[in-house]
Structures are given as structure tokens and as C-alpha cells.
Scaffold this motif. Sequence first.
Motif, short mmCIF file in Angstrom:
data_model
loop_
_atom_site.label_atom_id
_atom_site.label_comp_id
_atom_site.label_asym_id
_atom_site.label_seq_id
_atom_site.Cartn_x
_atom_site.Cartn_y
_atom_site.Cartn_z
N TYR A 10 0.77 -1.22 0.03
CA TYR A 10 -0.02 0.04 0.11
C TYR A 10 0.82 1.28 0.00
N TRP A 11 1.94 1.30 0.97
CA TRP A 11 2.68 2.68 0.87
C TRP A 11 3.57 2.79 -0.18
N ASP A 12 4.01 1.46 -0.46
CA ASP A 12 5.03 1.59 -1.85
C ASP A 12 4.31 1.98 -2.90
N PRO A 21 1.01 13.36 -0.54
CA PRO A 21 0.54 14.72 0.06
C PRO A 21 1.21 15.04 1.45
N TRP A 22 1.55 13.98 1.93
CA TRP A 22 2.33 14.23 3.36
C TRP A 22 3.72 14.73 3.10
N ASP A 23 4.29 14.50 1.86
CA ASP A 23 5.87 14.79 1.87
C ASP A 23 5.82 16.45 1.35
N CYS A 49 9.83 6.82 8.14
CA CYS A 49 10.77 8.19 7.75
C CYS A 49 10.28 8.64 6.31
N GLY A 50 9.86 7.89 5.47
CA GLY A 50 9.56 8.58 4.20
C GLY A 50 10.81 8.78 3.61
N TYR A 51 10.78 10.00 2.94
CA TYR A 51 11.96 10.70 2.14
C TYR A 51 13.17 10.95 3.20
N GLY A 67 16.46 6.22 9.97
CA GLY A 67 15.28 6.19 9.37
C GLY A 67 14.59 4.82 9.09
N LEU A 68 13.67 4.34 9.56
CA LEU A 68 12.99 3.38 9.22
C LEU A 68 11.81 3.35 8.44
N ASP A 69 11.58 2.46 7.41
CA ASP A 69 10.63 2.40 6.59
C ASP A 69 10.14 1.25 6.02
N LEU A 70 8.71 0.82 5.52
CA LEU A 70 8.53 -0.39 4.93
C LEU A 70 8.59 -0.12 3.50
N SER A 71 8.67 1.04 3.02
CA SER A 71 8.44 1.15 1.48
C SER A 71 10.16 1.17 0.89
N PRO A 72 10.25 0.30 -0.14
CA PRO A 72 11.57 0.23 -0.70
C PRO A 72 11.66 1.61 -1.40
N GLY A 92 12.19 -2.02 7.24
CA GLY A 92 11.64 -2.71 8.15
C GLY A 92 10.15 -2.29 8.45
N ASP A 93 9.79 -3.17 9.29
CA ASP A 93 8.32 -2.93 10.06
C ASP A 93 8.35 -2.63 11.37
N PHE A 94 8.02 -1.28 11.78
CA PHE A 94 8.02 -0.82 13.14
C PHE A 94 7.61 -1.84 14.16
N PHE A 95 6.54 -2.52 13.79
CA PHE A 95 5.87 -3.28 14.53
C PHE A 95 6.62 -4.74 14.98
N ARG A 96 7.63 -4.94 13.81
CA ARG A 96 8.60 -6.17 14.00
C ARG A 96 9.92 -5.74 13.93
N GLU A 110 8.72 10.81 16.28
CA GLU A 110 7.41 10.49 15.70
C GLU A 110 7.02 11.84 14.99
N HIS A 111 6.70 11.56 13.70
CA HIS A 111 5.94 12.58 12.67
C HIS A 111 5.33 11.92 11.58
N THR A 112 3.96 11.91 11.53
CA THR A 112 3.24 11.38 10.48
C THR A 112 3.34 9.67 10.28
N CYS A 113 3.66 9.12 11.26
CA CYS A 113 3.52 7.48 11.41
C CYS A 113 2.70 7.12 12.03
N PHE A 114 2.43 7.72 13.39
CA PHE A 114 1.54 7.34 14.13
C PHE A 114 -0.07 7.58 13.57
N CYS A 115 -0.19 8.65 12.88
CA CYS A 115 -1.38 9.10 12.20
C CYS A 115 -1.85 8.38 11.28
N ALA A 116 -0.84 7.70 10.68
CA ALA A 116 -0.97 6.86 9.17
C ALA A 116 -1.33 5.45 9.64
N ILE A 117 -1.08 4.80 10.71
CA ILE A 117 -1.46 3.62 11.19
C ILE A 117 -2.91 3.60 11.53
C1 LIG Z 1 2.10 9.41 6.13
S1 LIG Z 1 3.60 8.87 5.67
C2 LIG Z 1 4.78 10.01 6.36
C3 LIG Z 1 6.33 9.62 6.17
C4 LIG Z 1 7.19 10.65 6.61
N1 LIG Z 1 7.20 10.76 7.99
C5 LIG Z 1 6.83 12.35 6.21
O1 LIG Z 1 6.50 12.85 6.84
O2 LIG Z 1 7.10 12.44 4.91
C6 LIG Z 1 3.72 7.43 6.77
C7 LIG Z 1 4.95 6.52 6.27
O3 LIG Z 1 5.09 5.58 7.47
C8 LIG Z 1 5.59 4.40 6.56
N2 LIG Z 1 5.15 3.27 7.53
C9 LIG Z 1 3.65 3.04 7.54
N3 LIG Z 1 3.62 1.89 8.67
C10 LIG Z 1 4.83 1.63 8.77
C11 LIG Z 1 5.23 0.45 9.63
N4 LIG Z 1 4.48 -0.69 10.27
N5 LIG Z 1 6.81 0.34 9.83
C12 LIG Z 1 7.66 1.14 9.25
N6 LIG Z 1 7.13 2.18 8.31
C13 LIG Z 1 5.83 2.26 8.28
C14 LIG Z 1 5.02 4.47 5.35
O4 LIG Z 1 5.65 3.52 4.45
C15 LIG Z 1 5.08 5.99 5.17
O5 LIG Z 1 6.34 6.09 4.39
#
Ligand SMILES: C[S@@+](CC[C@H](N)C(=O)[O-])C[C@H]1O[C@@H](n2cnc3c(N)ncnc32)[C@H](O)[C@@H]1O
Length: 197
Positions: A10-12, A21-23, A49-51, A67-72, A92-96, A110-117
Motif C-alpha cells: 500500500y505504502w510503496d 501529499p504528506w511529503d 521516515c519516508g524520504y 530512518g525506518l520505513d517499509l517502503s523500498p 523494516g516494519d516498526f511493529f516487528r 514521531e512525525h506522521t507515522c502514528f497518524c498513518a497507522i
Molecule cells: C504518511 S507517511 C509519512 C512519511 C514521513 N514521515 C513524512 O512526513 O514525509 C507514513 C510513512 O510510514 C511508513 N510506514 C507505515 N507503517 C509502517 C510500519 N509499520 N513500519 C515502518 N514504516 C511504516 C510508510 O511507508 C510511510 O512512509
Amino acid sequence: MENKESSSEYWDSRYRQEDIPWDKGDGAPPLAEFLAESSFGGRVLVPGCGYGHDVRLLARHGASSVGLDLSPSALTKARGFEPVGNEEYVSGDFFRLDEALRGTFEGVFEHTCFCAIHPSMRGDYVKAVAGALKEGGKLLAIFFVKIEDPDGPPYPVSSEEIDGLFDPLFETEKQWTPSKSFPGREGREQMRLMRKL
Ligand SMILES: C[S@@+](CC[C@H](N)C(=O)[O-])C[C@H]1O[C@@H](n2cnc3c(N)ncnc32)[C@H](O)[C@@H]1O
């Protein structure tokens, strides 16, 4: 619970389609404002972390930021930026969280990860932050407390919910509304500095 926000595909695909739009192309203004007055150093993890704009902002201020992210696709772009300090990007996956990373961080930002899950994952998010931090480590967070469309992502959270979720693993040292935000986010963000108990 399975939901679309749990899937790396989904994220990739959002990154591949440049539907991001969040970037905003730069580190978060509330973080820059915080770092102008205070330090958030040592090893700092930035989940989702996104970009990597915030990863580099932290590194510029002396942190060894990860920076950790699950999108290659996001990580490829992040790694393409000129290094600014001691930053790195991990897939990687933050939950694992990888065993080698667990309990190794002085800070989590934390910035825009918590609100995205999905909200059903919030308890797991708190455990993941606690698992990443060393004892006494700190979470510096920008939470979205006001979002017009509650069917997100992004999903808003109330101050009371934050208190309930993080108790009893964390204590809030400070909470405030940042005076600097990206356009359109003014007054919608709440900053928290929380210490792992
Ligand atoms: C809304 S984007 C925000 C990206 C970045 N923080 C920014 O502000 O540009 C949410 C990010 O969280 C990543 N993400 C979502 N669930 C994740 C997880 N379980 N582990 C690691 N990354 C995750 C997504 O791939 C995406 O890059």
C-alpha cells in the motif's frame, strides 16, 4: 487486525505513483523549532521516515539518526540525498523491529507515522516505541490532534487518548502546540516529549 495501512505494498504504491501529499520536501517545522532551543541527540529512530527529511534534520543537529520505513521506493529516494551527518536508512516494519535494533535508541522521533497507522494498532505502536528505546529513553512526537476528515489516514488522536495509550509505559515531560508548522497544519499539531519509565 489487517488493514491497508499495514501493508508495505500500500505504502510503496503511493510512493511509486507519487501520491504522497504528506511529503513537504523538508524537515518538520515543529522539529526545527524544538532543535533550535533543545537537543535530541544520541541514537534516534524515526519510524515511517519516508524520504527522510526529519532524519537529516536530526542528523544536522548532531544525532545519529536511523530512518525506518517499509517502503523500498521511499528508502531509495531517502538514500539518494547527500548525507548531512551521521544518518542511515533501514528497511523494516516498526511493529516487528529487528532484534539488533531493539533497546538501542536514546530517542524516537514521531512525525506522521502514528497518524498513518490504523487506530486499532495504536497499543502496538506504544509497545514498539518502548521496545526501541533504552531505559529512560525519550519519545519526541508531533501528534495530529485536529484533522477535518476523520476517516483517514491520517487519523487524528485526542490529547486524552494519548495520555491513556502511553500510560503507564511513559510519562509526559512536556506538551505544547508548536508555533511553527507546515502550511495547513497550524494549530492542528501537539508536541510531546515523553520519557520511557
Ligand atoms: C504518511 S507517511 C509519512 C512519511 C514521513 N514521515 C513524512 O512526513 O514525509 C507514513 C510513512 O510510514 C511508513 N510506514 C507505515 N507503517 C509502517 C510500519 N509499520 N513500519 C515502518 N514504516 C511504516 C510508510 O511507508 C510511510 O512512509
